[in-house]
Enzyme design. Structure first.
Site, PDB file in Angstrom:
ATOM      1  N   GLU A 165       0.805  -1.232   0.000  1.00  0.00           N
ATOM      2  CA  GLU A 165       0.000   0.000   0.000  1.00  0.00           C
ATOM      3  C   GLU A 165       0.832   1.273   0.000  1.00  0.00           C
ATOM      4  O   GLU A 165       0.652   2.148   0.864  1.00  0.00           O
ATOM      5  CB  GLU A 165      -0.979   0.000   1.174  1.00  0.00           C
ATOM      6  N   GLU A 371      -5.209  -8.648  -0.069  1.00  0.00           N
ATOM      7  CA  GLU A 371      -6.024  -8.333   1.105  1.00  0.00           C
ATOM      8  C   GLU A 371      -7.453  -8.062   0.672  1.00  0.00           C
ATOM      9  O   GLU A 371      -7.686  -7.559  -0.438  1.00  0.00           O
ATOM     10  CB  GLU A 371      -5.526  -7.081   1.853  1.00  0.00           C
TER      11      GLU A 371
HETATM   12  C1  BGP Z   1      -4.655  -2.264   4.913  1.00  0.00           C
HETATM   13  C2  BGP Z   1      -3.306  -2.642   5.459  1.00  0.00           C
HETATM   14  C3  BGP Z   1      -3.284  -3.645   6.535  1.00  0.00           C
HETATM   15  C4  BGP Z   1      -4.535  -3.729   7.358  1.00  0.00           C
HETATM   16  C5  BGP Z   1      -5.815  -3.513   6.622  1.00  0.00           C
HETATM   17  C6  BGP Z   1      -7.024  -3.265   7.460  1.00  0.00           C
HETATM   18  O1  BGP Z   1      -4.680  -0.901   4.662  1.00  0.00           O
HETATM   19  O2  BGP Z   1      -2.457  -3.096   4.435  1.00  0.00           O
HETATM   20  O3  BGP Z   1      -2.102  -3.518   7.247  1.00  0.00           O
HETATM   21  O4  BGP Z   1      -4.448  -3.423   8.645  1.00  0.00           O
HETATM   22  O5  BGP Z   1      -5.753  -2.451   5.711  1.00  0.00           O
HETATM   23  O6  BGP Z   1      -7.009  -1.951   7.917  1.00  0.00           O
HETATM   24  P1  BGP Z   1      -7.211  -1.553   9.408  1.00  0.00           P
HETATM   25  O7  BGP Z   1      -6.152  -2.267  10.168  1.00  0.00           O
HETATM   26  O8  BGP Z   1      -7.040  -0.068   9.459  1.00  0.00           O
HETATM   27  O9  BGP Z   1      -8.573  -1.990   9.779  1.00  0.00           O
END
Ligand code: BGP
Length: 472
Positions: A165, A371
């Site tokens: 990201e 993801e």
């Molecule tokens: C993405 C990231 C992750 C993760 C996920 C969920 O942006 O790559 O590291 O955490 O989102 O987001 P959050 O943890 O803010 O709920």
């Protein structure tokens, strides 16, 4: 497009799930690991610190056995730069190499393909002190680190992701705890996009190096990609959606794939007096680097409308997935057609299909979902069960869209939702759970760390066993 018959998921489809080192491992000061920017940041109020997380560092064998029980074909995890190089550069920490050797070997023992992210939000604190990505030397730091990874693990790791990201590092650095503002900065946009440029070149160098050191490996970027919708069919809203699509999505992939800046982004940067400086050789490096596939994280789409005045009142947005805007370019809007998660993120499975179609149409490279998932409050019942039917519903709806996209002609490599196991979220603590496996711990207090199978665990196991057929 309606289809009378759906194409099946490919036979070698990577069904698995994801984690990242700083959010899952814990043991953040153990066995020689140095601190990263995550370890030294100010924690958002009421959220667990990163000393324990899911304690994957000590429980990884148990965790991988559970992943194997679900039938995982792949496990996407990240390597903590500061376990390998506690100071970010210089002396290698053998215990860090040993840990990832064990983790990789444990995956392979169960025929789980390791998909390794080289950098997931955790810049070494020692390098932060030297200017982080604002320092032009950061390109070399990253390449040196990449070389160690490829030489140490390349005999077994054949799937690599460069920077997780990068677009969120650039757009919402403060939320993720990664923003580095050098003293004396007068034009923050220029500073941020110069850092972004260094990351783009670092990524390009890593891709070139990977192909040289491990010729049979595949490597790709892993941005957070979400198609941007116009809030209406007004032509000016369409233009605003194009603006934000370019700034949020295409900048990163046009550069990774074609080695050039997206023209709308360049115009936007010029407007801010923020075009990045190219070092000698950058242009050539960027042109010569080629990803083998595109990894991408998808949570939901974005919706914007036109912003026709520099004085427009803009909602700056709260995090990675919430409405944002910039006066004169685009203005974040709510999409009235979508429901939201308990944490306020819109849910848009159809947008997932639209995003896959658009990605493939633009780049014609195989796509790997790195993801996707639902953050929710889960309840551990007295009998040890966790009834997360809401998560099953979310995942079910998204997996169906992959199959539709495949039938639309999109080449899909795999699905690795967030997250394999509960872990600490970027800014909302461990109470925002994503895993198939529940970990007994809270933001307030480290618990027993015992693992429990959620209902989604058995469900996903059946999805994998039937290569997705049980959903129909
Ligand atoms: C993405 C990231 C992750 C993760 C996920 C969920 O942006 O790559 O590291 O955490 O989102 O987001 P959050 O943890 O803010 O709920």
């Amino acid at each position: 497009m309606l289809h009378k018959k759906l194409e099946p998921f490919p036979k070698d489809f990577f069904w698995g799930a994801s984690t990242s080192a700083y959010q899952v491992e814990g043991a953040n000061a153990e066995d020689g690991k140095g601190p990263s920017c995550q370890d030294v940041k100010e924690l958002p109020a009421g959220t667990a610190d990163l000393a324990t997380c899911a304690d994957h560092y000590h429980h990884f064998k148990e965790d991988i056995a559970l992943m194997a029980e679900m039938g995982f074909k792949s496990y996407r995890f990240s390597i903590a730069w500061t376990r390998i190089l506690p100071e970010g550069a210089g002396k290698v920490n053998q215990k860090g190499i040993d840990f990832y050797n064990s983790l990789i070997d444990e995956c392979l023992r169960y025929h789980i393909t390791p998909i390794v992210t080289m950098f997931h939000f955790d810049m070494p604190a020692a390098l932060d002190e030297k200017g982080s990505w604002s320092n032009p030397e950061s390109v070399q730091w990253f390449e040196d680190y990449a070389k160690i990874l490829f030489e140490s693990f390349g005999d077994r790791v054949k799937h690599w992701l460069t920077i997780n990201e990068q677009n969120m590092l650039t757009l919402v650095g403060p939320v993720i705890g990664t923003l580095h503002v050098p003293e004396g900065t007068t034009n923050l946009t220029k500073e941020i996009y110069q850092q972004n440029h260094h990351q783009l070149v670092a990524q390009a160098r890593a891709m070139i190096l990977c192909h040289r050191i491990i010729p049979d490996a595949l490597i790709g970027p892993a941005p957070n990609i979400a198609l941007v919708y116009p809030a209406s069919s007004k032509p000016k809203d369409i233009l605003a959606a194009e603006n934000y699509n370019a700034i949020r999505n295409w900048l990163y992939l046009d550069m990774a794939v074609f080695g050039r800046y997206n023209n709308l982004v360049w115009a936007y940067l010029k407007e801010h007096d923020a075009t990045p400086a190219f070092a000698k050789g950058d242009e050539e490096t960027l042109k010569n680097a080629h990803p083998d596939f595109i990894g991408f994280n998808y949570y939901n789409t974005a919706t914007v409308e036109a912003s026709l005045s520099w004085d427009d009142d803009i909602n700056p947005g709260a995090d990675q997935q919430s409405a944002r805007g910039e006066a004169g370019f685009y203005k974040g809007a709510e999409n009235p057609n979508l429901l939201k998660t308990e944490f306020g993120w819109e849910i848009d499975p159809d947008g997932f299909r639209a995003t896959m179609r658009e990605l493939y149409d633009r780049y014609h490279l195989p796509l790997l979902v790195t993801e996707n998932g639902l953050g929710a409050y889960d309840t551990l019942e007295e009998d040890g069960s966790i009834h997360d039917d809401y998560r099953i519903k979310y995942l079910d709806e998204h997996i169906r869209q992959i199959r539709l996209a495949i039938t639309d002609g999109v080449e899909m490599m795999g699905y690795n939702p967030w997250s394999a196991i509960d872990l600490v979220s970027t800014h909302e603590g461990i109470r925002k759970r994503y895993g198939f496996i529940y970990v007994d711990t809270t933001d307030e207090k480290v618990g027993s760390l015992k693992r429990y199978k959620k209902d989604s665990f058995e469900w996903y196991k059946e999805v994998i066993r039937t290569n997705g057929e049980c959903l129909y």
